[in-house]
Design a protein around this motif. Structure first.
Motif, PDB file in Angstrom:
ATOM      1  N   ILE A   9       8.477   4.033  -7.580  1.00  0.00           N
ATOM      2  CA  ILE A   9       7.823   5.182  -7.570  1.00  0.00           C
ATOM      3  C   ILE A   9       6.033   5.248  -6.245  1.00  0.00           C
ATOM      4  N   GLY A  10       7.021   4.523  -5.754  1.00  0.00           N
ATOM      5  CA  GLY A  10       6.163   4.025  -3.709  1.00  0.00           C
ATOM      6  C   GLY A  10       6.216   2.621  -4.092  1.00  0.00           C
ATOM      7  N   LEU A  11       4.857   2.534  -2.942  1.00  0.00           N
ATOM      8  CA  LEU A  11       5.432   1.088  -2.123  1.00  0.00           C
ATOM      9  C   LEU A  11       4.585   0.003  -3.500  1.00  0.00           C
ATOM     10  N   PRO A  12       5.072  -1.074  -3.184  1.00  0.00           N
ATOM     11  CA  PRO A  12       3.837  -2.319  -4.168  1.00  0.00           C
ATOM     12  C   PRO A  12       2.636  -2.605  -3.966  1.00  0.00           C
ATOM     13  N   SER A  13       1.805  -2.856  -4.637  1.00  0.00           N
ATOM     14  CA  SER A  13       0.405  -2.593  -4.491  1.00  0.00           C
ATOM     15  C   SER A  13       0.126  -4.887  -3.648  1.00  0.00           C
ATOM     16  N   PHE A  14       1.086  -5.209  -4.048  1.00  0.00           N
ATOM     17  CA  PHE A  14       1.044  -6.601  -3.501  1.00  0.00           C
ATOM     18  C   PHE A  14       2.601  -7.638  -3.763  1.00  0.00           C
ATOM     19  N   TYR A  15       2.561  -8.197  -2.775  1.00  0.00           N
ATOM     20  CA  TYR A  15       3.198  -9.011  -2.794  1.00  0.00           C
ATOM     21  C   TYR A  15       3.069 -10.859  -3.138  1.00  0.00           C
ATOM     22  N   LYS A  16       3.856 -11.828  -3.459  1.00  0.00           N
ATOM     23  CA  LYS A  16       3.498 -12.962  -3.443  1.00  0.00           C
ATOM     24  C   LYS A  16       4.425 -13.957  -2.503  1.00  0.00           C
TER      25      LYS A  16
END
Length: 173
Positions: A9-16
């Motif tokens: 659904i688009g770009l993720p809102s975070f990464y780890k």
């Protein structure tokens, strides 16, 4: 190690992200994720199934020895114990912003052969470089194997990663 979740659904809102210190005089040649059940993911909550087997990371390292010889080492370690930091809103308008190490908030995990000294490698194999360098690393959790392919020598080394877990170090020359 940076784990970026995939989204339809688009770009993720975070990464780890987590930081791992390599052994002395080593550089990363190749890296593969390895799940002993055939699944390999850093973000299990986004996986189609929530239960996973043991998850590991395989690193093909090239080590420069004191006598100027080089060896290649395949290290496999479980990454569940790493302290991942969640980075929110990682996009700067042109792409993903991958943050640098900040010693005030980040832990650095040392990759070693001893759990006392850092992240313990669960499996390690050392191979002297003869005429060429490894050109590829493949790992299969469903088969429990790792394969190193040497194009110059027309040679493939295949390692059984699940056969003898008590013996975690091998050597090939």
């Amino acid at each position: 190690i940076t784990a970026i979740p995939v989204s339809d659904i688009g770009l993720p809102s975070f990464y780890k992200t987590a930081f791992v210190q390599l052994p002395v005089n080593c550089t990363v040649i190749n890296m593969q994720f390895y799940g002993d059940d055939g699944d390999s993911t850093l973000t299990s909550e986004l996986s189609p199934k929530f239960e996973e087997g043991r998850q590991s990371l395989g690193l093909l390292l090239r080590r420069q020895l004191d006598d100027d010889r080089e060896i290649e080492e395949l290290w496999i370690f479980e990454y569940d114990g790493l302290q991942f930091l969640k980075v929110n809103e990682p996009f700067d308008g042109t792409g993903i912003f991958i943050r640098n190490l900040d010693r005030s908030v980040d832990s650095v995990h040392r990759l070693t052969m001893s759990e006392i000294d850092g992240i313990e490698s669960k499996w390690r194999c050392t191979k002297s470089i003869c005429t060429g360098n490894t050109t590829d690393l493949t790992m299969s959790g469903s088969r429990g194997i790792a394969a190193l392919w040497y194009a110059d020598e027309k040679l493939i080394d295949i390692y059984d990663l699940e056969e003898d877990e008590e013996s975690s170090v091998c050597s090939a020359n």
